[in-house]
Design an enzyme around this catalytic site. Structure first.
Site, short mmCIF file in Angstrom:
data_model
loop_
_atom_site.label_atom_id
_atom_site.label_comp_id
_atom_site.label_asym_id
_atom_site.label_seq_id
_atom_site.Cartn_x
_atom_site.Cartn_y
_atom_site.Cartn_z
N THR A 166 4.21 1.74 2.41
CA THR A 166 5.50 1.99 1.89
C THR A 166 6.42 2.94 2.48
O THR A 166 7.53 2.78 2.72
CB THR A 166 5.38 2.28 0.15
N GLY A 176 0.96 -1.17 -0.07
CA GLY A 176 0.08 0.01 0.17
C GLY A 176 0.97 1.25 -0.05
O GLY A 176 1.99 1.09 0.32
N CYS A 177 0.20 2.29 -0.47
CA CYS A 177 0.92 3.60 -0.33
C CYS A 177 1.40 4.06 0.99
O CYS A 177 2.63 4.48 1.14
CB CYS A 177 0.27 4.69 -1.14
N TYR A 178 0.43 4.26 1.82
CA TYR A 178 0.90 4.56 3.18
C TYR A 178 2.04 3.56 3.68
O TYR A 178 3.15 4.08 4.16
CB TYR A 178 -0.16 4.75 4.22
#
Lengths: 345, 345, 345, 345
Positions: free
Chosen positions: D152, D148-150
């Site tokens: 990472t 997921g973006c957060y």
């Protein structure tokens, strides 16, 4: 009518004072000063005032302004009010200083974070202008140190938790995000549109001068020393501060119980609005108004209370709160001139 | 106190009416309707109203709203007011329609640009609500068609030139740029933040429905048919319309002479501000206020007059002008509730 | 490998040249100069370059830079290149000047709009660097005057109409809107975030210095003098210029016919993309890339052709076009280093 | 050349994959799917691709796509990949899933936060695609769950501290701020321009589904269970995530000592850049690129380590990292197609 002067009126705070005071039913704005814009009409510098006032900036000493006012707002760079405020006070004027010079009860704290103080004897005379904590002292006061923008949102967000000993005071983290007007109208690369727009950054991590101000007021409430971690960030918007605050729960309270504590703490406050459980405020809900909106939740998984507060940094974080203080100092209704509905979108 | 209803209050125009009316000293807001938000408090949909009002959205027919109001604002999608307005009018209520249904004196023009009209017999009863051109007809009127946002800025910008026959009427180009709130609160890909932000585009080039509205009013002033080229653009800001207008000069007038014509034309207007020669307005100078600011220059090299006008599309371009009309219709001071200073930054 | 220097590399144009050249397979960047940042690593001033290059700014005279380069880009304030370019040229270097000093074939025009010129004898040596009009002269050229940002979009947008005599040349209006990076990285109140954000304004109406540059190239195509009305505006975005252009149709052509003329005119151009009838481009479709996208329509009601062109002002409007010129001057494939896909959102 | 398909390519992640893959020297994009845009050219939906590719969206089953590809990227709404991925895997294709379906080693955790899982037997086959922690397992892998973006940004920001036991694991607070593209291209009121612009808010406080993903990886590093407080916020920018992370120091290390630990931990990483002491990154420094920039400080007053990490949520937080994983899975140089310089301003 109160005769009001704004000493140092060419920045965003000065013009926000003017936006609000020009519609204040008990105020006459008798003078505004600026070295840079001496002789220039206000409406040439800030075209929003076109046809609303013919007032011009003066470059005037305190001595020249004293006869023109009953109340003076000082909107000066940090360090300049310490020489100016005493003159107005000695002349019997009411003074509201929007800078940091007189916010600290303890000169040492001031000097550690800001440098030397030229008028330490006046520090004790100033009341810290957060009406929600110090209303009684503000009523009729002659000298008020208006709080910083970050401290206003952070202190209002944490005060009920500290007062009711709901959290471990050594666990407090304040993560704040401010709009760009907080940086003022000075020329610096970091305030250029292209540098800020589509960006987001932290700055002065752990070393921002608003830290000791927040600590002073939380310690006052706790009656013991509190230290916090404070990180400010820059949001690419004109106005608004949102602070996200974390503390370890001491009492196993549920979210509704804590919301109730907040509702109680701020029950009669005209400018604090507590959100229902699970609702968190957006800075866009307070834009242009004097409100502080607060949302609270308990994270059961980690045992932390999380509080989110929002203000408009130029209103409740500066000019609006200053007028709220003026109203209290002068015996006027506290919300006079401040019954502005937030502007959205 | 006037009892006021807003029929269709869940969009940006509806909430802007509410922001202004809630502080209007002669108005009681008695009902607001919305199918979508039936039963939900206004402050849950628009948190700016938290603690300011307990009013809830109703899903109510005109018949149900009629007994609740003296004046009704219709803030409905185009085409819906034509069935609703007649009911309020027949019940003796004053009606201000913020949509396009009754803006055209000529049904054919309406039907060519918008499609069939269900209540053509009511078209002649409506006054076009631009006070600067039609104040006398608006005073005491029962039915007002509030102008479109683009037409307000464009007509005010061109009226003095047309009236004084300063330009070749076949040479007019109107190049307009609008903030995103003009597109309303409907869900569409093109209104998503990531689609609009950091973008800029023209749309509906030569075919936007506000074109015939601008032409109607300019033709009325010229007493002959005028056709214009009109191109709207989308600016990534919340509020504001700036229109840049071009016309071939007919009279060899200088910039100061034309500025003088504008100052004269708008001499007693409370909401039109003419800039000095060489000064051009920014939409940020009218944000949140009911002003239209206008700058003018003559380009001697090309023999063109260039006019720039700005308004806040939600205020002078919609809700503010509607309230200005309400004041005129009801015999109240024209600027009541509209003495708001623009908010900057 | 070409040895390339950037003389005056600390602004947005300089850093955009670096962004593109650092990935250009046939280029070695051997020196970058800046008085202000002398000795400071590029990546300290522009953190996007961190770990990509260790290069530092030099404060170096042309004489010091000459031995370091085969090609030099001059990204200097207007007026400074006229003293610098001759030195590089006399030393046999290829020079691409991104300023205005050598854009005018006629010294008088330059001096009327910009002031005195120190090296008029070099004006005739410079090729105007718009490959779509002057490719043959650019191939192998030693000295190129890179076009201004507004002229690039405006000229590309109007060239086919002028060439094919589709419009009345006395009727041309160019209404342009630029992102803020066009104003550069200089400190000025008008470039501060809070002054620009949520604003929109026209500036230098009728007097912008890019006017004669557009006129020069249109007149060259028309083989007779053309004068235009040009109004630039400031859009609150980082990058992009959109120009909306109007001209009276001379030939009664339909939209598809005119679109066909454009497709033909730009058939083999690697960086011009013509939209289908009824489609208009958004600046967000060219962000970061060297494209110019163009949409066209005929407004039958008014007999006007309306053209909309978009570019990224820092790429096709400056650094990208400069590299396109460098490729042509040095016999490299024209699109080398420029095959960048636009970044969206 | 690798034959690559993108299954579900109509969102921002899909188009970002296309922006990068279209310039990847070892990839042929053979098919892109979308139910909504079936039969429509990619360049009609995303005009940035005009003239770069003629590819059209297909509405195709996995069975139809299998013969077209060696590698498939799944960019589907959460919950849809669990039915699709097994089909591609069983057909011997390499699969990179950009959704959450296969990110959790423990099915129970997945089901507690997301709901029932249809293909739990495939969970163990997936490698968590964070190369900095799992490079060896990713080399040659057939099935990768892209982070997921957060997570990472948060995991990269905290990993060295956890690995080296520098902080009290029960004290971790992750305060994250994301650009709006993270919300995708779906139609929702909260994603409209006027709702987001000039706003800032926290959302899903303490209950965001990326929380257990961050905890899984930190626990893996710590070899014991870690729970964190996680608060996401929405920033009015298109791209970027900044995470500010707090933990109580256990070892009395100085800032330079901790910076050294980070430099060491990420010494050979192509996409992690550690800032010097006292420098904190801005999301604008990684826009469009695959970098994660990290700044660290120790707040001696409170004994907390504060870490700030930034990524572009669409690149290192999604498409870029997915391509980095593809390169590892297919034995290509890890940074192939990813050597993009960040775009600024």
């Amino acid at each position: 009518m109160l005769k009001v002067s704004i000493y140092g009126a060419s920045g965003y705070t000065g013009q926000e004072l003017l936006r609000l005071l020009i519609r204040h039913s008990r105020v006459d704005i008798t003078s505004i000063t600026s070295r840079k814009y001496k002789g220039i009409p206000l409406s040439d510098v800030f075209p929003v005032f076109k046809e609303l006032t013919a007032i011009k900036f003066m470059d005037a000493s305190p001595e020249e302004v004293i006869p023109l006012c009953d109340v003076v707002f000082l909107a000066l760079p940090h360090g300049e009010a310490m020489a100016v405020a005493p003159k107005f006070l000695n002349a019997g004027k009411k003074v509201i200083d929007l800078g940091a010079d007189f916010r600290f009860r303890d000169v040492d704290t001031y000097e550690r974070w800001y440098g030397g103080h030229a008028s330490p004897e006046f520090i004790k005379k100033a009341v810290y202008g957060l009406p929600e904590l110090h209303r009684d002292s503000l009523k009729g006061a002659d000298f008020v140190a208006n709080p910083g923008c970050y401290p206003t949102g952070a202190i209002l967000g944490l005060a009920p938790l500290i007062q009711h000993e709901c959290i471990d005071n050594s666990s407090i983290v304040v993560d704040s995000k401010s709009g760009v007007s907080g940086a003022g109208r000075e020329l610096q690369i970091g305030s250029l549109f292209c540098e800020v727009n589509e960006g987001f950054k932290a700055y002065k991590v752990g070393v921002h001068r608003h830290t000791p101000e927040i600590e002073q007021e939380l310690s006052f409430l706790a009656k013991k020393d509190i230290k916090i971690s404070f990180t400010p960030h820059l949001v690419p918007v004109n106005r608004g501060i949102l602070s996200t605050m974390y503390g370890k729960s001491r009492k196993n309270l549920t979210t509704p119980e804590i919301v109730h504590i907040y509702e109680d703490f701020y029950r009669d406050e005209p400018f604090v609005r507590i959100q229902e459980s699970g609702v968190f405020p957006n800075i866009s809900s307070v834009r242009g108004s004097n409100y502080c909106d607060i949302g609270i939740t308990v994270d059961d998984r980690t045992g932390r209370v999380v509080v989110v507060s929002v203000i408009d940094n130029l209103v409740k974080g500066a000019a609006g709160q200053a007028i709220q203080n003026m109203n209290l100092m002068c015996g006027l209704p506290e919300n006079l001139g401040l019954d502005v509905v937030s502007i959205f979108p």
